[in-house]
Design a protein around this motif. Structure first.
Motif, PDB file in Angstrom:
ATOM      1  N   ARG A  53      16.186  14.507  65.777  1.00 56.49           N
ATOM      2  CA  ARG A  53      17.100  14.835  66.869  1.00 56.49           C
ATOM      3  C   ARG A  53      18.345  13.955  66.818  1.00 56.49           C
ATOM      4  O   ARG A  53      18.430  13.019  66.032  1.00 56.49           O
ATOM      5  N   GLU A  54      19.269  14.275  67.691  1.00 56.67           N
ATOM      6  CA  GLU A  54      20.531  13.539  67.724  1.00 56.67           C
ATOM      7  C   GLU A  54      20.311  12.083  68.163  1.00 56.67           C
ATOM      8  O   GLU A  54      19.316  11.774  68.803  1.00 56.67           O
ATOM      9  N   GLU A  55      21.221  11.236  67.757  1.00 56.44           N
ATOM     10  CA  GLU A  55      21.169   9.832  68.189  1.00 56.44           C
ATOM     11  C   GLU A  55      22.501   9.483  68.841  1.00 56.44           C
ATOM     12  O   GLU A  55      23.509  10.131  68.562  1.00 56.44           O
ATOM     13  N   TYR A  56      22.483   8.461  69.686  1.00 57.07           N
ATOM     14  CA  TYR A  56      23.742   7.998  70.286  1.00 57.07           C
ATOM     15  C   TYR A  56      24.238   6.784  69.515  1.00 57.07           C
ATOM     16  O   TYR A  56      23.476   5.874  69.218  1.00 57.07           O
ATOM     17  N   GLU A  57      25.539   6.807  69.193  1.00 64.78           N
ATOM     18  CA  GLU A  57      26.153   5.619  68.586  1.00 64.78           C
ATOM     19  C   GLU A  57      27.258   5.143  69.506  1.00 64.78           C
ATOM     20  O   GLU A  57      27.949   5.963  70.118  1.00 64.78           O
ATOM     21  N   PHE A  58      27.400   3.848  69.610  1.00 65.51           N
ATOM     22  CA  PHE A  58      28.451   3.302  70.481  1.00 65.51           C
ATOM     23  C   PHE A  58      29.502   2.614  69.620  1.00 65.51           C
ATOM     24  O   PHE A  58      29.178   1.725  68.832  1.00 65.51           O
ATOM     25  N   LYS A  59      30.775   3.075  69.774  1.00 57.46           N
ATOM     26  CA  LYS A  59      31.860   2.511  68.970  1.00 57.46           C
ATOM     27  C   LYS A  59      32.784   1.716  69.899  1.00 57.46           C
ATOM     28  O   LYS A  59      33.173   2.232  70.960  1.00 57.46           O
ATOM     29  N   GLU A  60      33.109   0.473  69.510  1.00 59.25           N
ATOM     30  CA  GLU A  60      33.980  -0.329  70.370  1.00 59.25           C
ATOM     31  C   GLU A  60      35.434   0.086  70.174  1.00 59.25           C
ATOM     32  O   GLU A  60      35.934   0.154  69.049  1.00 59.25           O
ATOM     33  N   LEU A  61      36.120   0.390  71.279  1.00 57.42           N
ATOM     34  CA  LEU A  61      37.522   0.791  71.229  1.00 57.42           C
ATOM     35  C   LEU A  61      38.409  -0.451  71.313  1.00 57.42           C
ATOM     36  O   LEU A  61      37.938  -1.522  71.746  1.00 57.42           O
ATOM     37  N   PRO A  62      39.712  -0.341  70.907  1.00 61.47           N
ATOM     38  CA  PRO A  62      40.600  -1.529  70.948  1.00 61.47           C
ATOM     39  C   PRO A  62      40.666  -2.159  72.339  1.00 61.47           C
ATOM     40  O   PRO A  62      40.844  -3.361  72.469  1.00 61.47           O
ATOM     41  N   ASN A  63      40.499  -1.361  73.410  1.00 57.87           N
ATOM     42  CA  ASN A  63      40.567  -1.941  74.763  1.00 57.87           C
ATOM     43  C   ASN A  63      39.239  -2.573  75.205  1.00 57.87           C
ATOM     44  O   ASN A  63      39.060  -2.949  76.351  1.00 57.87           O
ATOM     45  N   GLY A  64      38.284  -2.644  74.278  1.00 54.20           N
ATOM     46  CA  GLY A  64      37.015  -3.303  74.601  1.00 54.20           C
ATOM     47  C   GLY A  64      35.969  -2.380  75.198  1.00 54.20           C
ATOM     48  O   GLY A  64      34.798  -2.745  75.306  1.00 54.20           O
ATOM     49  N   LEU A  65      36.377  -1.175  75.579  1.00 61.36           N
ATOM     50  CA  LEU A  65      35.388  -0.229  76.126  1.00 61.36           C
ATOM     51  C   LEU A  65      34.569   0.372  74.990  1.00 61.36           C
ATOM     52  O   LEU A  65      34.994   0.384  73.833  1.00 61.36           O
ATOM     53  N   LEU A  66      33.388   0.881  75.348  1.00 65.42           N
ATOM     54  CA  LEU A  66      32.540   1.494  74.329  1.00 65.42           C
ATOM     55  C   LEU A  66      32.638   3.012  74.420  1.00 65.42           C
ATOM     56  O   LEU A  66      32.567   3.575  75.514  1.00 65.42           O
TER      57      LEU A  66
END
Ligand code: FAD
Length: 318
Positions: A53-66
């Motif tokens: 099944r699908e997985e969640y990935e979290f990518k950090e944005l330049p403003n620090g938010l995910l």
């Protein structure tokens, strides 16, 4: 042909089957064929293909938010099953999950499988997505594998979700379900796990495939408990040869399985992973011999796309 029919036709002879997983996105179908070709000489009547099944990935944005991204790393289960049936003329069995599917998605998937001439499925709940502790069904999805089994059994009787459908045809799926000789990791006890396993059979499952185990006594005790509880369907053992030192920690942690001390010490003393692979082959060969002597109908190997060690075992056994 249905798994139960293959078992019936074998008239007591133990059959060889195995399970593969779809390749990572970006790979082609040849990598699947390369993992199947070396095992075809042992005449597997069926090959299982896992579902991821699908997985969640979290990518950090330049403003620090995910930023949360949904990724499916191993797509292709249905396509691979169709390709296997087409190329090798053996039954390919897709694993299908409650997780990530609402009942409508499941019904549509089953219709596709039926149209492709696939008449076996293994019905599973699936695990929680990696970022969550507990499994959460989709809105209008099945919460337990037993409910998924009911949905498939209903379709086998021509009962679709839309009860107003006119002249609907019945599917004809043979349904396998999973079970755990050392109990499922979330189950409070083996007895309660077997209680719910029985529900899956009552709802229409035709046979059981077990989680891997490394001590046959655990499997034999489990089968005895199942029989005492009134489960009569075939119980197929799942076997996996250990191949790396890392698995000593990974397997107990990931699957809630105990490894026998003799096996642990042999792996600890092994000089490298080539030596571990050899230990795994010998251990699994011994397990296989004992299971065959006990008249087990099918020995099902978790190949994980690596054919060499399964081939070495099959050469000794089949
Ligand atoms: P269920 O039978 O639903 O059981 C899950 C848990 O809930 C158990 O602890 C059970 O005791 C409990 N339970 C069941 N019914 C009830 C109820 N009514 N009330 C309260 N508790 C209940 N995962 C994948 O993602 N893809 C695969 O391809 C895949 N293939 C597998 C193949 C095999 C042979 C096996 C054994 C497992 C496989 N898995 C796969 C892993 C499986 O999805 C997980 O182990 C999952 O956590 C449980 O699935 P299940 O079908 O056994 O769940």
């Amino acid at each position: 042909m249905k798994v139960t029919k293959h078992i019936e036709k074998a008239e007591g002879k133990s059959l060889f089957s195995f399970e593969i997983l779809p390749p990572l996105k970006g790979q082609n179908i040849q990598s699947i064929f390369d993992s199947i070709d070396p095992l075809m000489e042992f005449n597997p009547p069926f090959i299982d293909v896992t579902y991821h099944r699908e997985e969640y990935e979290f990518k950090e944005l330049p403003n620090g938010l995910l930023e949360k991204k949904i990724v499916k790393k191993r797509p292709g289960t249905v396509g691979i099953c169709a390709a296997i049936q087409n190329k090798y003329d053996v039954d390919a069995i897709p694993h299908i999950l409650c997780g990530g599917f609402n009942k409508e998605d499941t019904e549509n998937l089953l219709i596709d499988l039926d149209f492709l001439g696939i008449d076996n499925v293994v019905a599973l709940r699936g695990d929680a997505v990696k970022s969550e502790i507990y499994f959460k069904p989709e809105k209008d999805g099945n919460q337990f594998a037993s409910q998924l089994v009911t949905q498939i059994s209903n379709l086998n009787k021509g009962i679709y979700l839309d009860q107003d459908l006119q002249n609907s045809t019945s599917t004809n799926f043979c349904i396998g379900v999973g079970a755990y000789p050392e109990k499922h990791m979330e189950a409070p006890s083996l007895d309660s796990d077997i209680h719910f396993l029985k529900q899956k059979i009552k709802n229409g499952a035709d046979y059981i495939i077990t989680q891997m185990f490394f001590d046959n006594k655990k499997f034999f005790d489990f089968v005895e408990k199942c029989r005492k509880s009134g489960i009569t369907v075939p119980i197929i053992p799942g076997l996996k040869p250990i191949a790396t030192k890392k698995q000593l920690n990974l397997i107990p942690h990931r699957f809630s399985i105990e490894l026998p001390d003799d096996l642990i010490m042999a792996v600890v003393k092994a000089k490298d992973n080539d030596a571990v692979t050899q230990i795994g082959i010998e251990w699994c060969t011994q397990q296989s011999k004992e299971l065959i002597e006990a008249g087990i109908p099918v020995l099902h190997y978790y190949s994980m796309g690596k054919a060499a060690n399964i081939k070495a075992i099959a050469q000794e056994i089949f």
